[in-house]
Scaffold this motif. Sequence first.
Motif, short mmCIF file in Angstrom:
data_model
loop_
_atom_site.label_atom_id
_atom_site.label_comp_id
_atom_site.label_asym_id
_atom_site.label_seq_id
_atom_site.Cartn_x
_atom_site.Cartn_y
_atom_site.Cartn_z
N PRO A 8 12.78 10.23 -18.91
CA PRO A 8 11.78 8.64 -18.48
C PRO A 8 11.26 8.76 -17.17
N TYR A 9 10.70 8.41 -16.67
CA TYR A 9 10.58 7.84 -15.23
C TYR A 9 9.36 6.09 -15.30
N THR A 10 10.34 5.25 -15.46
CA THR A 10 10.37 4.13 -16.02
C THR A 10 9.07 3.60 -14.09
N GLU A 11 8.03 2.52 -14.90
CA GLU A 11 7.07 1.74 -14.16
C GLU A 11 8.80 1.30 -11.96
N GLU A 12 9.83 0.55 -13.10
CA GLU A 12 10.63 -0.19 -12.21
C GLU A 12 11.66 1.23 -11.34
N GLU A 13 11.15 2.23 -12.50
CA GLU A 13 11.90 3.28 -11.14
C GLU A 13 11.54 3.58 -10.11
N PHE A 14 10.32 4.01 -10.61
CA PHE A 14 9.05 4.61 -9.75
C PHE A 14 9.39 3.37 -8.20
N TRP A 15 9.42 2.15 -8.47
CA TRP A 15 8.70 1.55 -7.87
C TRP A 15 10.00 1.12 -7.25
N GLU A 16 10.89 1.03 -7.56
CA GLU A 16 11.99 1.53 -6.27
C GLU A 16 12.46 2.31 -5.38
N ASP A 17 11.88 3.89 -6.14
CA ASP A 17 11.71 4.89 -5.04
C ASP A 17 10.93 4.67 -3.96
N LEU A 18 9.63 3.81 -4.29
CA LEU A 18 8.78 3.77 -3.47
C LEU A 18 8.79 2.87 -2.57
N LEU A 19 10.01 1.80 -2.97
CA LEU A 19 10.53 0.98 -2.20
C LEU A 19 11.61 1.35 -0.90
N ARG A 20 12.71 2.08 -1.32
CA ARG A 20 13.38 2.61 -0.82
C ARG A 20 12.73 3.67 0.36
N VAL A 21 11.72 4.36 -0.18
CA VAL A 21 11.15 5.96 0.84
C VAL A 21 10.19 4.99 2.25
N THR A 22 9.46 3.86 1.41
CA THR A 22 9.21 3.14 2.87
C THR A 22 9.81 2.53 3.16
N GLY A 23 10.70 1.92 3.43
CA GLY A 23 11.23 0.44 3.83
C GLY A 23 11.07 -0.52 3.38
N GLY A 24 10.76 -0.77 2.46
CA GLY A 24 9.67 -1.57 2.02
C GLY A 24 8.27 -1.71 2.67
N GLN A 25 7.63 -1.02 3.45
CA GLN A 25 6.18 -0.77 3.89
C GLN A 25 5.59 -0.16 3.38
N THR A 26 4.68 -1.23 2.33
CA THR A 26 3.77 -0.57 1.35
C THR A 26 3.37 -2.66 0.78
N ASP A 27 2.39 -2.51 0.16
CA ASP A 27 1.75 -3.27 -0.68
C ASP A 27 1.88 -3.76 -1.54
N GLU A 28 2.66 -5.04 -2.13
CA GLU A 28 2.95 -4.52 -3.46
C GLU A 28 2.37 -4.83 -4.62
N VAL A 29 1.22 -5.22 -4.23
CA VAL A 29 0.35 -5.71 -5.31
C VAL A 29 -0.38 -4.34 -5.90
N LEU A 30 -0.60 -3.63 -4.78
CA LEU A 30 -0.80 -2.21 -4.70
C LEU A 30 -0.33 -1.12 -5.72
N ALA A 31 0.76 -1.17 -5.37
CA ALA A 31 1.44 0.15 -5.08
C ALA A 31 1.89 -0.67 -6.97
N ARG A 32 2.33 -1.15 -7.04
CA ARG A 32 2.98 -2.11 -8.37
C ARG A 32 1.38 -1.33 -9.00
N HIS A 33 -0.18 -2.22 -9.33
CA HIS A 33 -1.32 -1.70 -9.67
C HIS A 33 -1.02 -0.08 -10.02
N MET A 34 -0.88 0.93 -8.90
CA MET A 34 -0.92 2.53 -9.12
C MET A 34 -0.13 2.61 -9.70
N ILE A 35 1.30 2.52 -9.76
CA ILE A 35 2.33 2.98 -10.73
C ILE A 35 1.76 2.69 -12.27
#
Length: 463
Positions: free
Chosen positions: A65-92
């Motif tokens: 499995p690769y959960t939504e939360e794990e995907f989100w955490e990976d995205l948060l780490r690689v972008t250093g938080g520079q992402t639009d959370e609403v859009l990113a979570r929606h995409m995930i």
Amino acid sequence: MSSKYDVLVIGGGNAALCAAIAARRGGASVLVLEGAPKFYRGGNTRHTRNMRCAHDAATEILTGPYTEEEFWEDLLRVTGGQTDEVLARHMIRESKDILNWIVEQGVRWQPSLGGTLSLGRTNSFFLGGGRAMLNALYLTAERLGVDVEYDAEVIDLVIKDGMFLAARLKRPIKGETEIRATSLVAAAGGFEANIEWLKQYWGDAADNFLIRGTPYNRGSILKMLLDKGVQEVGDPTQCHAVAIDARAPKFDGGIITRHDSVVFGIVVNKHAQRFYDEGEDIWPKRYAIWGRLVAAQPDQIAYIIFDSTVVTSFMPTLFPPIAGQTVAELAGKLELDPAALEKTVTEFNAAVRPGTFDHTILDDCRTEGITPPKTHWARRIETPPYLAYPVRPGITFTYLGTRVTREARMLMADGKPSANMFAAGEIMAGNVLGKGYAAGMGMTIGSVFGRIAGREAARHAKN
Ligand SMILES: Cc1cc2nc3c(=O)[nH]c(=O)nc-3n(C[C@H](O)[C@H](O)[C@H](O)COP(=O)(O)OP(=O)(O)OC[C@H]3O[C@@H](n4cnc5c(N)ncnc54)[C@H](O)[C@@H]3O)c2cc1C
């Protein structure tokens, strides 16, 4: 080709095709305008291999499995938080459904490739690669009745008060013409192939950049949209850039020019000096920083140095390594100062501490007492022949884009949503990727927002 459609899609890659199929399935008449000739259709998508989607359980080809939360955490780490959370979570969230949706459009999966990628759990690989994936999408689109015009470069957009009215296109034989449509989906990529535009931010260094993908992504549609009042998103210097072989062609070298051997050796600049921790993190989380690192070195050139013990540990590339029986001989072939390279290798070897090597985890093989350190996978370089790959910045795609809503609808500079303009793929990637990258996200952004953009564009047109 009639001159009035419900939905006009500009671009011919993954984002465009997902949008076109979704719009057609939503009952709209659809025209796709691909600026490239048919043989080169599909932009950067032609070069892809996989896509990152969230999933709650192992599948036939994904190992766990690769959960939504794990995907989100990976995205948060690689972008250093520079992402639009609403859009990113929606995409995930939407990416979970894409795994099946894309199969319904004719695409097939295959198990992950091996090597240093470590993507078997998170990323689904396209059977036959990106070109096979594209062929399946084109076939489905055409069977559904989507019109496709190749060699059809859009050279102007007529936009009034945030409303798209028409596109002007240039065709080599048939000449210029105007197409009207009720909705627009812009899926025409970033501006990575436009060296002059890159030079505005990078200066002359951009002359030494190699562009990994299509020469047709010159950012012309992005520029037209921004000039005509669409709100921009993202830092123009941010992009996905990897280290690729310095012998690669200027454009379209594709995946076989990328080097995944950094973690197995050291990387030096033209003064034979190391400049960054080659073992900072596992490769899928770090490969995309090496383009920028090399871009910051003198003359934008660097050399991955390793020895004969590791040659079968990574995916081979198109170009053979340059070899020398001694470090000095290797340096001579690379036109580096032999004494300087010998000193760097000797100091590195002396700093290597004993450990148990395992490239799939953050192992305990590290250096002590040198700057920069190599924090994992550090092993002595001591078994001839000594080998090297010369590398340059390989630009994959840029992040400057059009700002969009969850419906993939473009926002205008005054903050109001456009009446009928949608965007998907690289052209809006900066909404999710402020910086950094995790392997497979380009195709996720294109597929998820392409599908949404097509659906919403059709809905607008049908209402
Ligand atoms: C070598 C390489 C390997 C990659 N591997 C992966 C991978 O494995 N997984 C992953 O997720 N991502 C990968 N990427 C990134 C991925 O390719 C992109 O994120 C994705 O393909 C973008 O899709 P897109 O539809 O937005 O753009 P593209 O597929 O690039 O399509 C843009 C299209 O717009 C057309 N166009 C441009 N201007 C005009 C105009 N004025 N008029 C008409 N048409 C125009 C172009 O001809 C092109 O067809 C890779 C990229 C490269 C270069």
